[in-house]
Motif scaffolding. Structure first.
Motif: not given
Length: 380
Positions: A1-24
């Motif tokens: 599991m990749e570390a979660a990434k904070i996006l757009n000064e905290g307005k969103a989060v990105s992470l890789t979910l089970p199955g391999g898809a990266e979702q915001r």
């Protein structure tokens, strides 16, 4: 599991979910869908707060992920929440989703006359005692919008026992139960020996009863076979042949009316083909007997509208679209009245034909099915 990434000064989060898809996921969406005890009632899952209780300035200030959960801290308030990654995968909304007008939900299968060889049928005695059998039968109704049931008691009111398997009867001006047999002065053509074109029931109601059950008590008359037609398949065929006609029948409202009983005047204004805003096909209303003058179509479109209406009627009447059968005493069938049209061939005065009908609503059926499916998942 990749570390979660904070996006757009905290307005969103990105992470890789089970199955391999990266979702915001937006911060406001995550906060609104938190499952902590201060946000949700743990017994029933209902929210304890309103959107007004969530600051529009909500931001994610910390986010980490392990193999099973996403852990988030929100500001203001340093509110900490964790989310099951499988739940997030099931509810992901990121990514482009092209929708073609008239698409149907993945759990639905449209059909034509070829369904005759694989009718969904169950035994009353079995579905009454077996959750697995009941779940299979209800699942078939969800899938095909139609199923039969055999081996029921031959007694007046037995159809109420069918509805009790999954929900509640919806009472109308026709009563809790209505009799389908010849009457001297009928208030509806269903109560004669005439043949009836395939139709959905009560299109003049808003909302319509979403399920109908017809239960056979006697059927020795010549003729009187029942027929069913998948309105969704008819709509799909119309769209393939005449996209503009499909658009007209889904864009403009038809009107329906019933005034056949003393003290009753029912009217509705809905399209014959009903779509959700994203184009999902969710309903068909078709009943020539109850159609009132169509006045919501512009003059320049009326000719093409009627051409599409005529073609839809032809598709409904086409033998290659119809599944026919003759009910025996103790048998019944159920239809999704927002999708499947039912018809009857005419029958003679010799012998007898007595069916009882009632209405119910699909939400009860789908609720019962969802509970059975969750129980099945827990036991696997």
């Amino acid at each position: 599991m990749e570390a979660a990434k904070i996006l757009n000064e905290g307005k969103a989060v990105s992470l890789t979910l089970p199955g391999g898809a990266e979702q915001r996921f937006h911060a406001i969406w995550l906060r609104d869908n938190a499952w902590d005890e201060s946000t949700r009632a743990q017994g029933n899952g209902q929210r304890l707060i309103t959107l007004a209780d969530i600051s529009p300035a909500t931001r994610v200030i910390a986010a980490t992920a392990d193999e099973r959960r996403l852990h988030v801290t929100f500001d203001p308030g340093a509110h900490e929440v964790s989310y099951d990654l499988n739940w997030l995968a099931e509810h992901a909304y990121d990514g482009f989703r092209p929708r073609v007008s008239g698409w149907v939900a993945p759990e639905i299968e449209t059909w034509d006359a070829t369904l005759s060889g694989r009718l969904a049928t169950a035994e009353f005695a079995t579905v009454s005692v077996s959750d697995a059998a009941l779940g299979n039968w209800l699942s078939a109704i969800r899938r095909f919008g139609f199923a039969k049931l055999s081996g029921g008691p031959v007694k007046s009111g037995a159809l109420l026992d069918i509805v009790d398997l999954f929900g509640y009867v919806r009472e109308t001006n026709y009563g809790k139960i209505f009799e389908v047999r010849t009457e001297v002065n009928p208030n509806n053509l269903a109560f004669t020996g005439l043949g009836l074109q395939a139709h959905t029931d009560n299109p003049y109601r808003d909302p319509v009863p979403t399920l109908q059950v017809l239960y056979c008590l006697e059927n020795s008359a010549t003729g009187g076979e029942n027929m069913v037609v998948d309105g969704f398949r008819a709509a799909e065929r119309l769209k393939q042949e005449d996209p503009r006609g499909f658009d007209l029948l889904s864009r403009y409202c038809a009107r329906f009316e019933y005034t056949g009983s003393t003290g009753v005047c029912l009217r509705s204004r809905r399209p014959m083909i009903e779509l959700m805003p994203d184009g999902e096909l969710v309903g068909v209303r078709f009943n020539n007997r109850s159609a009132s003058p169509i006045v919501d179509v512009p003059y320049d479109d009326m000719d093409d509208y009627y051409a599409a209406y005529r073609r839809l009627s032809e598709l409904v009447d086409a033998p290659d679209m119809q599944v026919s059968f003759k009910l025996q005493p103790g048998e019944c069938f159920i239809v999704d009245n927002t999708r499947v049209l039912h018809a009857r061939r005419g029958y003679s005065g010799e012998g007898s034909r007595w069916l009882q009908g009632c209405y119910a609503d699909k939400d009860g059926l789908l609720s019962k099915l969802a509970v059975l499916e969750m129980q099945g998942e827990r036991t696997r």
